[in-house]
Structure formats: structure tokens, C-alpha cells
Design a protein around this motif. Sequence first.
Motif, PDB file in Angstrom:
ATOM      1  N   THR A   1      -1.107  11.363  55.649  1.00  0.00           N
ATOM      2  CA  THR A   1      -0.010  10.415  55.703  1.00  0.00           C
ATOM      3  C   THR A   1       1.335  11.123  55.550  1.00  0.00           C
ATOM      4  OG1 THR A   1      -0.208  10.042  53.321  1.00  0.00           O
ATOM      5  CG2 THR A   1      -1.436   8.568  54.779  1.00  0.00           C
ATOM      6  N   GLY A   2       2.422  10.389  55.883  1.00  0.00           N
ATOM      7  CA  GLY A   2       3.754  10.961  55.757  1.00  0.00           C
ATOM      8  C   GLY A   2       3.923  12.147  56.677  1.00  0.00           C
ATOM      9  N   THR A   3       4.492  13.221  56.145  1.00  0.00           N
ATOM     10  CA  THR A   3       4.640  14.444  56.937  1.00  0.00           C
ATOM     11  C   THR A   3       3.336  15.212  57.035  1.00  0.00           C
ATOM     12  OG1 THR A   3       5.372  15.648  54.969  1.00  0.00           O
ATOM     13  CG2 THR A   3       7.079  14.661  56.359  1.00  0.00           C
ATOM     14  N   GLY A   4       2.345  14.823  56.226  1.00  0.00           N
ATOM     15  CA  GLY A   4       1.042  15.470  56.269  1.00  0.00           C
ATOM     16  C   GLY A   4       1.036  16.851  55.649  1.00  0.00           C
ATOM     17  N   VAL A   5      -0.116  17.475  55.685  1.00  0.00           N
ATOM     18  CA  VAL A   5      -0.304  18.842  55.202  1.00  0.00           C
ATOM     19  C   VAL A   5      -0.712  19.696  56.393  1.00  0.00           C
ATOM     20  CG1 VAL A   5      -1.767  20.328  53.782  1.00  0.00           C
ATOM     21  CG2 VAL A   5      -0.886  18.187  52.842  1.00  0.00           C
ATOM     22  N   GLN A   6      -0.065  20.846  56.552  1.00  0.00           N
ATOM     23  CA  GLN A   6      -0.379  21.712  57.684  1.00  0.00           C
ATOM     24  C   GLN A   6      -1.773  22.329  57.504  1.00  0.00           C
ATOM     25  OE1 GLN A   6       2.455  20.356  59.419  1.00  0.00           O
ATOM     26  NE2 GLN A   6       1.740  22.167  60.552  1.00  0.00           N
ATOM     27  N   VAL A   7      -2.584  22.222  58.550  1.00  0.00           N
ATOM     28  CA  VAL A   7      -3.940  22.768  58.550  1.00  0.00           C
ATOM     29  C   VAL A   7      -4.076  23.747  59.706  1.00  0.00           C
ATOM     30  CG1 VAL A   7      -6.406  22.259  58.705  1.00  0.00           C
ATOM     31  CG2 VAL A   7      -4.873  20.648  57.552  1.00  0.00           C
ATOM     32  N   HIS A   8      -4.644  24.899  59.426  1.00  0.00           N
ATOM     33  CA  HIS A   8      -4.856  25.946  60.425  1.00  0.00           C
ATOM     34  C   HIS A   8      -6.363  26.167  60.549  1.00  0.00           C
ATOM     35  CE1 HIS A   8      -0.557  26.978  59.727  1.00  0.00           C
ATOM     36  NE2 HIS A   8      -0.870  26.637  58.480  1.00  0.00           N
ATOM     37  N   ALA A   9      -6.922  25.943  61.725  1.00  0.00           N
ATOM     38  CA  ALA A   9      -8.357  26.084  61.943  1.00  0.00           C
ATOM     39  C   ALA A   9      -8.665  27.414  62.623  1.00  0.00           C
ATOM     40  CB  ALA A   9      -8.890  24.925  62.782  1.00  0.00           C
ATOM     41  N   VAL A  10      -9.465  28.225  61.956  1.00  0.00           N
ATOM     42  CA  VAL A  10      -9.901  29.520  62.495  1.00  0.00           C
ATOM     43  C   VAL A  10     -11.358  29.400  62.904  1.00  0.00           C
ATOM     44  CG1 VAL A  10     -10.226  31.967  61.984  1.00  0.00           C
ATOM     45  CG2 VAL A  10      -8.282  30.736  60.987  1.00  0.00           C
ATOM     46  N   ARG A  11     -11.691  29.813  64.127  1.00  0.00           N
ATOM     47  CA  ARG A  11     -13.060  29.735  64.625  1.00  0.00           C
ATOM     48  C   ARG A  11     -13.483  31.123  65.105  1.00  0.00           C
ATOM     49  NH1 ARG A  11     -12.645  26.078  62.009  1.00  0.00           N
ATOM     50  NH2 ARG A  11     -12.942  23.846  62.414  1.00  0.00           N
ATOM     51  N   LEU A  12     -14.347  31.775  64.317  1.00  0.00           N
ATOM     52  CA  LEU A  12     -14.760  33.140  64.625  1.00  0.00           C
ATOM     53  C   LEU A  12     -16.234  33.349  64.285  1.00  0.00           C
ATOM     54  CD1 LEU A  12     -11.757  35.187  63.134  1.00  0.00           C
ATOM     55  CD2 LEU A  12     -12.317  34.961  65.561  1.00  0.00           C
ATOM     56  N   PRO A  13     -16.904  34.257  64.992  1.00  0.00           N
ATOM     57  CA  PRO A  13     -18.275  34.613  64.610  1.00  0.00           C
ATOM     58  C   PRO A  13     -18.309  35.170  63.191  1.00  0.00           C
ATOM     59  CG  PRO A  13     -17.749  35.456  66.793  1.00  0.00           C
ATOM     60  CD  PRO A  13     -16.459  34.965  66.209  1.00  0.00           C
ATOM     61  N   SER A  14     -19.432  34.994  62.527  1.00  0.00           N
ATOM     62  CA  SER A  14     -19.757  35.462  61.178  1.00  0.00           C
ATOM     63  C   SER A  14     -19.287  34.517  60.084  1.00  0.00           C
ATOM     64  CB  SER A  14     -19.232  36.879  60.887  1.00  0.00           C
ATOM     65  OG  SER A  14     -17.867  36.864  60.504  1.00  0.00           O
ATOM     66  N   TYR A  15     -18.417  33.548  60.413  1.00  0.00           N
ATOM     67  CA  TYR A  15     -18.038  32.543  59.419  1.00  0.00           C
ATOM     68  C   TYR A  15     -19.020  31.389  59.473  1.00  0.00           C
ATOM     69  CZ  TYR A  15     -13.532  34.734  58.460  1.00  0.00           C
ATOM     70  OH  TYR A  15     -12.544  35.602  58.068  1.00  0.00           O
ATOM     71  N   ILE A  16     -19.389  30.865  58.317  1.00  0.00           N
ATOM     72  CA  ILE A  16     -20.186  29.640  58.245  1.00  0.00           C
ATOM     73  C   ILE A  16     -19.213  28.499  58.025  1.00  0.00           C
ATOM     74  CG2 ILE A  16     -22.094  28.445  57.124  1.00  0.00           C
ATOM     75  CD1 ILE A  16     -22.902  30.994  58.562  1.00  0.00           C
ATOM     76  N   LEU A  17     -18.775  28.301  56.795  1.00  0.00           N
ATOM     77  CA  LEU A  17     -17.733  27.339  56.466  1.00  0.00           C
ATOM     78  C   LEU A  17     -16.959  27.869  55.265  1.00  0.00           C
ATOM     79  CD1 LEU A  17     -19.547  23.865  56.691  1.00  0.00           C
ATOM     80  CD2 LEU A  17     -17.694  24.657  58.166  1.00  0.00           C
ATOM     81  N   SER A  18     -15.654  27.934  55.390  1.00  0.00           N
ATOM     82  CA  SER A  18     -14.785  28.286  54.276  1.00  0.00           C
ATOM     83  C   SER A  18     -13.550  27.405  54.347  1.00  0.00           C
ATOM     84  CB  SER A  18     -14.367  29.757  54.326  1.00  0.00           C
ATOM     85  OG  SER A  18     -15.488  30.612  54.234  1.00  0.00           O
ATOM     86  N   CYS A  19     -13.028  27.054  53.197  1.00  0.00           N
ATOM     87  CA  CYS A  19     -11.827  26.240  53.146  1.00  0.00           C
ATOM     88  C   CYS A  19     -10.922  26.790  52.055  1.00  0.00           C
ATOM     89  CB  CYS A  19     -12.168  24.779  52.878  1.00  0.00           C
ATOM     90  SG  CYS A  19     -10.749  23.669  52.998  1.00  0.00           S
ATOM     91  N   GLU A  20      -9.643  26.940  52.395  1.00  0.00           N
ATOM     92  CA  GLU A  20      -8.704  27.598  51.502  1.00  0.00           C
ATOM     93  C   GLU A  20      -7.441  26.752  51.379  1.00  0.00           C
ATOM     94  OE1 GLU A  20      -8.222  32.257  51.324  1.00  0.00           O
ATOM     95  OE2 GLU A  20      -6.999  31.420  52.930  1.00  0.00           O
ATOM     96  N   ALA A  21      -7.072  26.409  50.149  1.00  0.00           N
ATOM     97  CA  ALA A  21      -5.806  25.720  49.887  1.00  0.00           C
ATOM     98  C   ALA A  21      -4.827  26.740  49.327  1.00  0.00           C
ATOM     99  CB  ALA A  21      -6.014  24.586  48.897  1.00  0.00           C
ATOM    100  N   LEU A  22      -3.705  26.926  50.021  1.00  0.00           N
ATOM    101  CA  LEU A  22      -2.690  27.903  49.626  1.00  0.00           C
ATOM    102  C   LEU A  22      -1.485  27.177  49.048  1.00  0.00           C
ATOM    103  CD1 LEU A  22      -2.716  30.198  52.802  1.00  0.00           C
ATOM    104  CD2 LEU A  22      -4.052  30.460  50.715  1.00  0.00           C
ATOM    105  N   PHE A  23      -1.126  27.507  47.815  1.00  0.00           N
ATOM    106  CA  PHE A  23       0.022  26.906  47.146  1.00  0.00           C
ATOM    107  C   PHE A  23       1.081  27.978  46.912  1.00  0.00           C
ATOM    108  CE2 PHE A  23      -3.562  24.270  46.029  1.00  0.00           C
ATOM    109  CZ  PHE A  23      -3.056  22.981  46.053  1.00  0.00           C
ATOM    110  N   GLY A  24       2.353  27.598  47.037  1.00  0.00           N
ATOM    111  CA  GLY A  24       3.411  28.567  46.818  1.00  0.00           C
ATOM    112  C   GLY A  24       4.580  28.007  46.033  1.00  0.00           C
ATOM    113  N   LEU A  25       5.054  28.774  45.074  1.00  0.00           N
ATOM    114  CA  LEU A  25       6.282  28.528  44.342  1.00  0.00           C
ATOM    115  C   LEU A  25       7.116  29.809  44.418  1.00  0.00           C
ATOM    116  CD1 LEU A  25       5.022  26.705  41.108  1.00  0.00           C
ATOM    117  CD2 LEU A  25       6.493  25.714  42.879  1.00  0.00           C
ATOM    118  N   PRO A  26       8.390  29.775  44.101  1.00  0.00           N
ATOM    119  CA  PRO A  26       9.187  31.003  44.128  1.00  0.00           C
ATOM    120  C   PRO A  26       8.553  32.105  43.277  1.00  0.00           C
ATOM    121  CG  PRO A  26      10.631  29.114  43.936  1.00  0.00           C
ATOM    122  CD  PRO A  26       9.231  28.588  43.797  1.00  0.00           C
ATOM    123  N   ASP A  27       8.258  33.231  43.910  1.00  0.00           N
ATOM    124  CA  ASP A  27       7.715  34.418  43.243  1.00  0.00           C
ATOM    125  C   ASP A  27       6.302  34.266  42.698  1.00  0.00           C
ATOM    126  OD1 ASP A  27       9.905  36.100  43.713  1.00  0.00           O
ATOM    127  OD2 ASP A  27      10.990  35.195  42.037  1.00  0.00           O
TER     128      ASP A  27
END
Length: 268
Positions: A200-226
Motif C-alpha cells: 500500500t501507499g508508496t510500497g516497499v521496493q522489491v528486487h527479484a533475483v533468479r539464478l541457478p543454485s538458489y532455492i529460496l532466500s529473502c533479505e530485508a535491508l534496513f538503513g539509517l545514517p552510518d
Amino acid sequence: MTIKVIMAGATGWVGKALIPAIAAQTDMALVGAVSRNAAGQDSGVTAGGQKNGVVVSGTLADALSSASDVVVDYTKPNIVKAHALEAVSKGRHMVIGTSGLGAADYAEIDKAARANGVGVLAAANFSITATLMKRFALMAAKYVPDVEVIDYASAGKADAPSGTARELAEMLAEIRQPATARPVSDVSGVPETRGAAVGTGTGVQVHAVRLPSYILSCEALFGLPDERLTIRHDAGSSAAPYVAGTLLAIRRVSEFKGLVRGLDALMD
């Protein structure tokens, strides 16, 4: 009371692990299995084990002709919605482990389940540790407004993002504060490389990587200054992590009416 279970997607990756697991439970009975390609065969044999006397049906409609309580679905994105609506219309509770459904699909299933007085538990991932990853990410989003999701899967996975990443992004979008990152609409170059907004709203950016040798992985990246925070879940090559969570859902899905999303709803 013995819970009578139908397994849809009986010859799939998770289905093959669930067939013997359901049969081994003292409070459950496997009464039906569905797989178009294995119709007429013994479900125990198609799962790679011994005969169990449960013959695979070619369609869910055929399997529903026998008495049952819960339908478990690990099929495909283009099949699961029809299965869910068919099951609840027949008064069966539903456990959905198939990914690919959107918010509108879930709303329609919820409406049908309430109308028929049954429960539906839908989770993008029935792994206990994946569920904890989502919980920890949602906790972090209350304090860190900038978050993006990276979704890894095999080269042949049909849906993007995966159900795990999509569910996480939708829930993050509901609770996180406004992001400080430059809006994608203001990005020059190739804006599509910033991923897709999910939720909803502006949403959360999601990047989908599709490559051999991966089964399923999910990563949430958070950032603050420094400072940065990464919360990640990696799945192995076995379907075993999804069995315990699915069995929990089978036992609990009759306790509510309508659709509930996420295994974490049952963990406390």
C-alpha cells in the motif's frame, strides 16, 4: 477427533514430504490426494514411499467427493485460487502454501470462507525460521523507515517476487514510516533497476533475483545514517522446513472463520 486431510499438489516438492508426514500423525488421516499427472496411482508410492491405500485423484473436485475436513494446497499460482474457492464452497477448511496470490485474491477467498463458515490459513512460507525472519523485520520497520527487500530464487521459478517476499513487502508497507530515499519517479537513467513497489501507499521496493543454485532466500535491508541492518532467511534443498508449520496450520485452521495470512498468527 481425527482431522481428515486432502493433499493437493501431492507429487510436488512439498507435497511429497507432506504425504508421509500427514499419514504419520496420530490425530490426522490422509483421505485424499490430488495430482493430474499421477491420477489413479497410490499416493504413498508417488511420494517415494510405501503404499498407503490413498489413490491420487486427477482433480480436486474428485477428491472432495469423499468426506474430509481440511484441504492443503501446494500446487501452482494459476490453480490455487480456484482450488481455494472450490474447497470453501464445499465447507472445507483450507491451508494454502502456494505463492502467487495478490491482495485482491486473498480478499475474495476471505469473503467466500466467511460466507461458508470455514477457516483459511495462507502463508507464503510455512518454515518456522522464515516466519521468524518476517516477525523480526516487522519489528525493525517500526524504528527504521528505509527498507527494501531482495528476493532470491531458482532460475526456473515462475512467479516474481516469491510469495515470501511479496507477503513481507506488503506487511512492511503497512507499518513502516515514510522512506527518506529519493522517490523512484525522480530517478534518472533506468528507473526499473530500482525494483518494483509492493504494498500500500508508496510500497516497499522489491528486487527479484533468479539464478541457478538458489532455492529460496529473502533479505530485508534496513538503513539509517552510518548504520545498516540485514535480516535474511535462506532455505535449503529439502522441503522438511515446511512440514512442521503446515501440520500446525492443519491442526489450527478450524479455530477461526475467514482468511488469516501468515504462520505467525498461530505461533503465540
